[in-house]
Scaffold this active site. Structure first.
Site, PDB file in Angstrom:
ATOM      1  N   ALA A  32     101.603 -12.564  -0.645  1.00 32.73           N
ATOM      2  CA  ALA A  32     100.615 -11.884  -2.231  1.00 32.73           C
ATOM      3  C   ALA A  32      98.790 -11.862  -1.351  1.00 32.73           C
ATOM      4  O   ALA A  32      98.380 -11.847  -2.437  1.00 32.73           O
ATOM      5  CB  ALA A  32     100.681 -12.028  -3.118  1.00 32.73           C
ATOM      6  N   HIS A  37      92.544 -16.201   0.062  1.00 35.71           N
ATOM      7  CA  HIS A  37      93.334 -16.100   0.675  1.00 35.71           C
ATOM      8  C   HIS A  37      92.563 -16.613   2.283  1.00 35.71           C
ATOM      9  O   HIS A  37      92.578 -17.301   3.228  1.00 35.71           O
ATOM     10  CB  HIS A  37      94.806 -15.735   1.198  1.00 35.71           C
ATOM     11  CG  HIS A  37      95.531 -16.035  -0.133  1.00 35.71           C
ATOM     12  ND1 HIS A  37      95.609 -15.418  -0.880  1.00 35.71           N
ATOM     13  CD2 HIS A  37      96.117 -17.077  -0.875  1.00 35.71           C
ATOM     14  CE1 HIS A  37      96.244 -14.820  -1.637  1.00 35.71           C
ATOM     15  NE2 HIS A  37      96.865 -16.421  -1.590  1.00 35.71           N
ATOM     16  N   GLY A 147      92.315 -23.270  -2.879  1.00 27.29           N
ATOM     17  CA  GLY A 147      91.007 -22.273  -3.225  1.00 27.29           C
ATOM     18  C   GLY A 147      90.542 -23.192  -4.812  1.00 27.29           C
ATOM     19  O   GLY A 147      91.324 -24.144  -5.202  1.00 27.29           O
ATOM     20  N   GLN A 153      95.108 -27.298 -10.171  1.00 30.93           N
ATOM     21  CA  GLN A 153      95.780 -27.641  -8.511  1.00 30.93           C
ATOM     22  C   GLN A 153      94.987 -28.373  -7.966  1.00 30.93           C
ATOM     23  O   GLN A 153      96.167 -29.406  -7.165  1.00 30.93           O
ATOM     24  CB  GLN A 153      96.608 -25.980  -8.126  1.00 30.93           C
ATOM     25  CG  GLN A 153      96.956 -25.662  -7.444  1.00 30.93           C
ATOM     26  CD  GLN A 153      97.762 -24.777  -6.633  1.00 30.93           C
ATOM     27  OE1 GLN A 153      98.469 -24.380  -7.250  1.00 30.93           O
ATOM     28  NE2 GLN A 153      97.060 -24.179  -5.228  1.00 30.93           N
ATOM     29  N   MET A 188      88.600 -13.414  -7.323  1.00 32.33           N
ATOM     30  CA  MET A 188      89.925 -12.650  -6.611  1.00 32.33           C
ATOM     31  C   MET A 188      91.750 -13.424  -6.664  1.00 32.33           C
ATOM     32  O   MET A 188      90.949 -14.941  -7.373  1.00 32.33           O
ATOM     33  CB  MET A 188      89.705 -12.562  -5.230  1.00 32.33           C
ATOM     34  CG  MET A 188      88.811 -11.158  -5.005  1.00 32.33           C
ATOM     35  SD  MET A 188      88.930 -10.911  -3.050  1.00 32.33           S
ATOM     36  CE  MET A 188      87.780 -10.348  -3.434  1.00 32.33           C
ATOM     37  N   SER A 189      92.663 -12.537  -7.256  1.00 27.72           N
ATOM     38  CA  SER A 189      93.386 -13.249  -7.978  1.00 27.72           C
ATOM     39  C   SER A 189      94.789 -12.431  -7.472  1.00 27.72           C
ATOM     40  O   SER A 189      94.279 -10.971  -7.774  1.00 27.72           O
ATOM     41  CB  SER A 189      93.814 -13.646  -9.048  1.00 27.72           C
ATOM     42  OG  SER A 189      95.277 -14.088  -9.065  1.00 27.72           O
TER      43      SER A 189
END
Ligand code: PAF
Length: 286
Positions: A32, A37, A147, A153, A188-189
């Protein structure tokens, strides 16, 4: 760009890429893909001779109440985007290839996983750490790119890599790439696509209120009082729930009540219209 679906194929193709001493940069993703990315791919391309991207919707990082089946899957579109961005190899394993029958291992990174998203998503970071460790072992990259948007994470992965000796010479460097933002500041996500136009407009309050809170903390306003103000601003703008709004040490993610002399991070997770948004920003030491 070539695509590997099996571990044997991946090993053959990465060995070929590495043959003349070329370096490999790994960009792990769940697909996605969006501009954020592609910034990771660009960072990997700038630093390494070849970019290997992985697309794997990792079931072990989804909780029982999180809809794994609803996670967007668009392999063809993603693959075309990666190729256009200059990626050399796509690693797109099946669930069976990643977790064969009888798979029984898991990596738990305590401390840094405990608070924030770890508190509301039990087991999530065990799933992330396990799959990222596998990806490091499978691809054996020189560098890996993540990111900063998912700051916890990144901290979990860095801690795991340090503790399990996955760092140099195995993975020379784990690079955190700054968050890419929309023109109104929203990070952004893949989740932004779930926002209605009204919620999307209100969502821009999140980065704006965070910047305001950081300015207040820098001016010496009490951290707890500032964070309460940040929560109120979000709830006033249409967010239905603030899961956390916290200042933390940028490495250990230990919550902080005062800004000290070490790098700190403001981390926020809040829900709007059923979508949970996360963001984080650097807070310079006092
Ligand atoms: O950030 C993601 O997309 C995932 O958590 C990752 C790092 C690819 C592991 O599945």
């Amino acid at each position: 760009m070539q695509t590997a679906n099996t571990l044997d194929m991946l090993r053959t193709l990465t060995a070929t890429l590495r043959k003349d001493g070329s370096t490999l940069g790994l960009v792990p993703t769940m697909g996605a893909l969006h501009k954020g990315h592609l910034t990771l791919i660009k960072a990997a391309r700038d630093a390494c001779d070849h970019v290997v991207a992985s697309i794997f919707v990792n079931p072990t990082q989804f909780g029982p109440n999180e809809d794994l089946d609803a996670y967007p899957r668009q392999l063809e579109e993603d693959s075309a985007m990666l190729e256009a961005e200059g990626c050399s190899l796509l690693w797109a394993p099946t669930v069976e290839a990643m977790y064969p029958q009888g798979f029984a291992s898991s990596i738990a990174v305590s401390g840094v996983s405990a608070n924030f998203c770890g508190a509301s998503r039990p087991g999530h970071f065990d799933g992330v750490a396990t799959v990222v460790c596998k990806l490091f072992n499978q691809v054996q990259p020189d560098m890996a790119f993540f990111g900063e948007k998912d700051f916890q994470q990144l901290a979990v992965i860095r801690t795991m890599a340090r503790d399990l000796d996955l760092t140099a010479p195995r993975v020379e460097a784990i690079i955190g790439v700054p968050t890419v933002r929309e023109s109104d500041g929203l990070a952004m996500s893949s989740r932004n696509r779930y926002l209605s136009s009204e919620d999307r407009a209100a969502a821009a309050t999140l980065p704006a209120a965070m910047r305001e809170a950081i300015a207040r903390i820098a001016d010496g306003t009490e951290v707890r009082q500032t964070l309460r103000g940040l929560e109120d601003a979000l709830l006033g703008a249409g967010f239905s729930q603030v899961d956390y709004a916290q200042l933390a040490d940028a490495t250990s993610l230990e919550p902080l009540e005062v800004l000290g002399s070490k790098d700190a991070r403001l981390l926020v997770a809040a829900k709007i219209g059923g979508t949970r948004l996360i963001d984080n920003m650097a807070v310079n030491p006092a």
